[in-house]
Write an enzyme that holds these catalytic residues in place. Sequence first.
Site, mmCIF file in Angstrom:
data_model
loop_
_atom_site.group_PDB
_atom_site.id
_atom_site.type_symbol
_atom_site.label_atom_id
_atom_site.label_comp_id
_atom_site.label_asym_id
_atom_site.label_seq_id
_atom_site.Cartn_x
_atom_site.Cartn_y
_atom_site.Cartn_z
ATOM 1 N N LYS A 274 51.463 -2.537 62.535
ATOM 2 C CA LYS A 274 51.531 -3.263 61.270
ATOM 3 C C LYS A 274 50.430 -2.787 60.331
ATOM 4 O O LYS A 274 49.383 -2.334 60.782
ATOM 5 C CB LYS A 274 51.321 -4.769 61.529
ATOM 6 C CG LYS A 274 52.477 -5.473 62.193
ATOM 7 C CD LYS A 274 52.155 -6.952 62.369
ATOM 8 C CE LYS A 274 53.299 -7.688 63.040
ATOM 9 N NZ LYS A 274 54.537 -7.721 62.276
ATOM 10 N N ASP A 344 57.575 -3.240 66.934
ATOM 11 C CA ASP A 344 57.167 -4.477 66.268
ATOM 12 C C ASP A 344 58.255 -5.562 66.360
ATOM 13 O O ASP A 344 58.015 -6.712 66.029
ATOM 14 C CB ASP A 344 56.815 -4.184 64.806
ATOM 15 C CG ASP A 344 55.985 -5.279 64.166
ATOM 16 O OD1 ASP A 344 55.510 -6.167 64.905
ATOM 17 O OD2 ASP A 344 55.818 -5.238 62.926
ATOM 18 N N ARG A 348 61.965 -10.545 70.177
ATOM 19 C CA ARG A 348 63.318 -10.620 70.748
ATOM 20 C C ARG A 348 63.364 -10.006 72.151
ATOM 21 O O ARG A 348 64.195 -10.396 72.966
ATOM 22 C CB ARG A 348 64.322 -9.951 69.795
ATOM 23 C CG ARG A 348 64.086 -8.497 69.527
ATOM 24 C CD ARG A 348 64.761 -8.013 68.246
ATOM 25 N NE ARG A 348 64.043 -8.418 67.042
ATOM 26 C CZ ARG A 348 64.420 -8.121 65.805
ATOM 27 N NH1 ARG A 348 65.501 -7.422 65.581
ATOM 28 N NH2 ARG A 348 63.703 -8.517 64.764
#
Length: 494
Positions: A274, A344, A348
Site C-alpha cells: 500500500k 492486498d 477474502r
Amino acid sequence: MTFLTTLKVAAPAGYATPFLAVAVPQQGLPSSLTALDAATGGALGRLYAAGDFLGKKDEVVLLHPPGSAQRLLLVGVGKAEDSDRNQLRRAAAAAAKRAGTAGAPSLALYLTPEARGSLAPRDAGQVLAEGLHFGQWSYRELKRPPEDPKPDLETAAILVDGDLAEYQAGAALGDAIGGGQSLARSLQVLPGNTCTPRYLAAQAVALAERHGLRCTVLDLAAIRKEQMGGLLAVAQGSAEEPRFIVLEHAGAGGKPVVLVGKGVTFDTGGISIKPADKMEDMKYDMSGAAAVLGTFEMLGRCKPAVRVVGLVPTVENMPSGTAVKPGDVITSHFGKTIEIINTDAEGRLILCDALSYARRFEPACVLDAATLTGAVVVALGNFVSGIMGTDDGLLEEVRRAGDRSGERVWPLPLWDEYRDLIKSDIADVKNSGGRPAGSIAAGWFLREFVEGYPWVHLDIAGTAYSDREDVTRPKGPTGVCMRLFSEFVLGRSR
Ligand code: BES
Ligand code: MN
Ligand code: ZN
C-alpha cells in the site's frame, strides 16, 4: 481504557449528582423542567428566551446555574415526533462525552417525557445505556498521565419518571451491549505491535474464561493440519504466527448463528504494498474480529437462549522474502484453487477458509464482518456498511438489526453478471477483479466458498473507524457491527 462500571436507573426527585444532563426535544422549555428552572433561578427560561438553545439534534449547551455546584447540560434530540432509538442513543452519548471532558466522575441523565416521544420505556432504557457507554469511551492509555489527571467517568444514572422496572430491564441489556462495544473499540484502537494475532487469541481465551464460554484457538500447526491455505498464504510473509479463534456460546443448543470477523491485525498490502499515506489506519483491519469478540462479551453477560459460534481468522499481512506473490496459486480449505492477483486482497483469503470451516457447525446462518474493500467507502461513504448475501430473508433480518442498533447497512447487488470479475485463467478463482465493482467482486469471491447455509457479508471498511471527531465520539474506532450482531442474535433468541 475507560469503562463505565456502574449504571443505574432512578427517579429524578432529589437525585444528587455533580453533572446533570437533560435530554429535551426541539420545542421550547418543556413543562417537565418547570421545577428545575425554578431551582436554577430561572436559568433555563432565560436560555430559551435568548434563543441560545433550541433542542436540535445533537445540540448541547453546558450551564453552571447560579447557586448550584452542579453542572447542567441540555442535550437536544430534535423534533419530538422524530425522536427514535438512534437519536436518544446519540443524546446519551453526547452527554457522556461532555461529562467526560469536564472531568465529572459521575453523570445523571434525565430523559424528559417530551424527549422520549412514543418510544417504549424498555427501548429507551436500552439505547440510553448504550449511548452512555459509547460516549464515555476514550483511550488515553499510551499517554503519560498529566500531573493532575481528570477522573474517568465511571458511574452513570438514567433518571426517568415512572416505569422504572421497564427502563431497568432495557438498561441492563444496553449495559451489556455497551460493555461489549467498549471492548471492541478498545481492541481496535490498539497499535499493530501490541494487537497481534496471538494477542487477539489471548483476549478471546480470557473473555471465554471470564464468562464460562468455550474457546478453542488453532495455532500454526493446527491451521496447517486443517489445510487453511488462504490463511497460511497471508501469514507466510510475517514473523507473527497466525491464529484461528473459535468461540462458542451454547445457548439453547440447535443450529448456531455463526459470526465471522476479519482479523488482519495489520495490513501493509504485502508484496502489492500500500502507499504510505494513511497506512497506519490499517491497524483497524481487525475491526470485524473486534465486533465478534465484543458480541461474545455481550453474550457472556446476557446468556441469551440462542447458540452462537464465533470464528476469527487472524493474521498480519506483510511483505518479505517469504511472502506470497502475485501470480501464486494456492489451495483453500474448501479445496478450490485461488490465483493471487493482488496480495492486498488478503481479507477474502482468510475469510474464505473461515466460511469453509463454518460448514461443520451446520449453521442456521452465517454473518461475516470485514474491513474488506476501499471500494465500499467510495460507494457508500462512512455512514453505512455494505451488505451482500445469498438469502433475501436473511438480508432483511440483518437490515432490521442494523436499523435497531443504529448501525445501518445498505445492499449491493450480488448478481450473476459480476461473477466473471473473479474468473481466473489458470485456477478456480482469482482474488481480485481490479477496480470495477470492487466490493461486489469481493462478495462474489466469498460466495464461492459458501455452501449449505444462508449467508450475509458486511463490508465495514467505511464505518469501522473515523478520522473525524463528532459530538458523540472521538476520532478512531467505532466498534461498528458489534451492536448490529447483538441485535441480530437477540432477535433470534426471542
Ligand atoms: N483492508 C483493506 C480494505 C480497506 C481499505 C479497509 C480502506 C479500510 C479502509 C483490504 O485488505 C484491501 O486492501 N482491499 C483492496 C482490494 C483490492 C486489492 C482488490 C482494496 O480495497 O484496495
Ligand atoms: Mn489489503
Ligand atoms: Zn485488509
